[in-house]
Design a protein around this motif. Structure first.
Motif, PDB file in Angstrom:
ATOM      1  N   ILE A 231       0.978  -1.338  -0.155  1.00 52.98           N
ATOM      2  CA  ILE A 231      -0.020   0.011   0.028  1.00 52.98           C
ATOM      3  C   ILE A 231       0.684   1.187   0.146  1.00 52.98           C
ATOM      4  N   ALA A 232       1.952   1.315   0.598  1.00 47.21           N
ATOM      5  CA  ALA A 232       2.767   2.241   0.847  1.00 47.21           C
ATOM      6  C   ALA A 232       3.410   2.661  -0.609  1.00 47.21           C
ATOM      7  N   HIS A 233       3.704   1.348  -1.240  1.00 53.18           N
ATOM      8  CA  HIS A 233       4.511   1.824  -2.471  1.00 53.18           C
ATOM      9  C   HIS A 233       3.460   2.318  -3.592  1.00 53.18           C
ATOM     10  N   GLY A 234       2.279   1.815  -3.514  1.00 49.23           N
ATOM     11  CA  GLY A 234       1.146   2.353  -4.372  1.00 49.23           C
ATOM     12  C   GLY A 234       1.045   3.729  -4.200  1.00 49.23           C
ATOM     13  N   ARG A 235       0.824   4.476  -2.765  1.00 50.62           N
ATOM     14  CA  ARG A 235       0.796   5.570  -2.586  1.00 50.62           C
ATOM     15  C   ARG A 235       1.673   6.479  -3.001  1.00 50.62           C
ATOM     16  N   ARG A 236       3.109   6.012  -2.968  1.00 48.75           N
ATOM     17  CA  ARG A 236       4.369   6.779  -3.726  1.00 48.75           C
ATOM     18  C   ARG A 236       3.929   6.941  -4.835  1.00 48.75           C
TER      19      ARG A 236
END
Length: 462
Positions: A231-236
């Motif tokens: 999720i963090a990678h997708g938000r970045r």
């Protein structure tokens, strides 16, 4: 024995269905039983009686003329009864003309039972030769006319990229329902900018929007570290896409999706957003003999409801001015991909070249007719700020000729009609070799599955 073998085939087909067993059974029949049948038939032929047919041709000619005439009367009667067109009537006739398997089997049984003599048996052999050659030749010509006429009635050159109206000033629901939407899955920072730029060029022409989407693979527990990192990678990635949106004059609406499958997430979001186009990235071939199209490409091409663009861009889309579009068979289906190439070239004030590779045995009249067909397709397009030319190359190697010509162009656009085979996807026979051979920027346009080619579009036909 003939009826028994046929019933046995029906019984086996109902039990094994489509699968490896059926393929092996068909292989065994094609390489063993069918050749042995013709070998046995050849052993029974009397060559002296066959030679006598050349001296007394009345019997074989009477049999052939009677067959062709009776089949023609049946086709003409069906045409008059159901109102078929002449190409459809000729196709029905040509499909019913070939007499091979059942006719030969019946003649063989009759000859062995001494119901017919050698002269009649050899007349049937001559009938088989004439009808098996004549039927496919006529079918190839008439069926092509039917396909072209049907496609011309059902396919509009503007069904994918219509001439845009002015941007809507209505409410949100009206705007969403009538907005041209391009979905771009993003994951790789090295390729996402050019993919977004390509999507923005198309959406800007249509006064539409771009939907960048990131996918986080779901886990059985929603609080696992793997899911948090995804999720963090997708938000970045979505934040980076939002930051570069200032360079594009189109609205971006990022979406983060949690799904167990990346292709499933792409297709679901595209359907929910009523997308008109999906843009995927294509990397270079890293391992020897590794396919360029991975499972994500295959699954999205297999199940998506709208056209899918798979792009390998080695330069910014704004620098791709000279576009090469190879066309194998001019048809109304081709005009939609030609329209796509026209929009890209018009955005850069560039040029589109339609390339057709014909055999060295092609006549001048065939080349002239082919060029005329391509010009007809070009005239079906709306006016745009780009030039469209026709180039015909005489060379036997299709892949080699296209890859050689592509060296002089900034971008090559390939059209591929999706065909569903079992639970997988089958692209054209020349698509994969071309993708492996081309070294520059290339775009593969995957058309919707023919069964769903007439998917609902947001734009009324004009």
């Amino acid at each position: 024995s003939i009826i028994g073998a046929f019933l046995a085939g029906l019984a086996i087909n109902s039990v094994i269905g489509n699968g490896p067993v059926k393929e092996k059974t068909e292989f065994l029949g094609s390489v063993l039983f069918i050749p042995m049948f013709f070998v046995n038939m050849g052993l029974l032929m009397d060559l002296n009686a066959l030679g006598s047919l050349l001296q007394f041709a009345a019997l074989p000619l009477l049999i052939i003329v009677a067959l062709l005439g009776s089949k023609l009367l049946a086709a003409l009667g069906t045409k008059a009864l159901f109102g078929y067109s002449w190409p459809q009537a000729w196709t029905m006739w040509s499909l019913s003309v070939p007499q091979v398997a059942a006719t030969l089997a019946a003649a063989l049984v009759g000859y062995q039972a001494k119901i017919i003599n050698a002269q009649v048996f050899n007349s049937v052999i001559l009938l088989m030769l004439v009808t098996s050659i004549l039927g496919p030749l006529i079918t190839a010509r008439t069926a092509r006319q039917i396909a072209l006429s049907d496609a011309a009635e059902n396919i509009s050159p503007l069904s994918w990229l219509p001439v845009p109206d002015e941007p809507s000033s209505g409410g949100f629901a009206d705007t969403f329902a009538n907005t041209f939407t391009v979905v771009v899955p993003i994951y790789n920072p090295k390729t996402e900018f050019r993919l977004l730029e390509l999507a923005a060029m198309i959406a800007n022409y249509e006064h539409g929007r771009v939907v960048p989407m990131a996918v986080a693979l779901a886990q059985p527990q929603m609080d696992t570290p793997q899911l948090r990192r995804a999720i963090a990678h997708g938000r970045r990635r979505l934040k980076a896409a939002q930051d570069i949106s200032n360079e594009f004059d189109v609205p971006l609406e990022p979406i983060l999706r949690i799904e167990y499958s990346v292709p499933q997430a792409i297709c679901h979001v595209s359907r929910e957003q009523d997308a008109n186009l999906i843009v995927l990235g294509l990397g270079r071939q890293i391992k020897f003999e590794a396919p360029l199209l991975n499972s994500v490409h295959d699954d999205v091409l297999w199940s998506a409801h709208c056209p899918v663009v798979v792009a390998r861009l080695l330069a910014s889309p704004t620098q791709l001015k000279n576009v090469l579009l190879p066309i194998e068979n001019p048809s109304p289906q081709t005009i939609r991909v030609l329209r796509f190439a026209q929009v890209l070239a018009a955005a850069n004030q560039g040029k589109v070249t339609l390339l057709h590779v014909c055999s060295t045995f092609s006549s001048q009249s065939y080349k002239a007719q082919l060029e005329n067909q391509l010009q007809i397709l070009i005239r079906e397009l709306p006016e745009a700020n780009c030039r469209i030319e026709v180039q015909i190359v005489v060379q036997d190697g299709l892949v080699g000729a296209i890859s050689q010509s592509a060296l002089d162009y900034d971008l090559v656009i390939l059209r591929s009609q999706r065909r569903r085979v079992g639970s997988g996807l089958s692209l054209g026979t020349s698509t994969q070799p071309l993708l492996e051979k081309l070294t520059g920027s290339v775009i593969l346009v995957g058309e919707p599955y023919p069964h769903r080619a007439n998917y609902p579009t947001n734009y009324p036909a004009k």
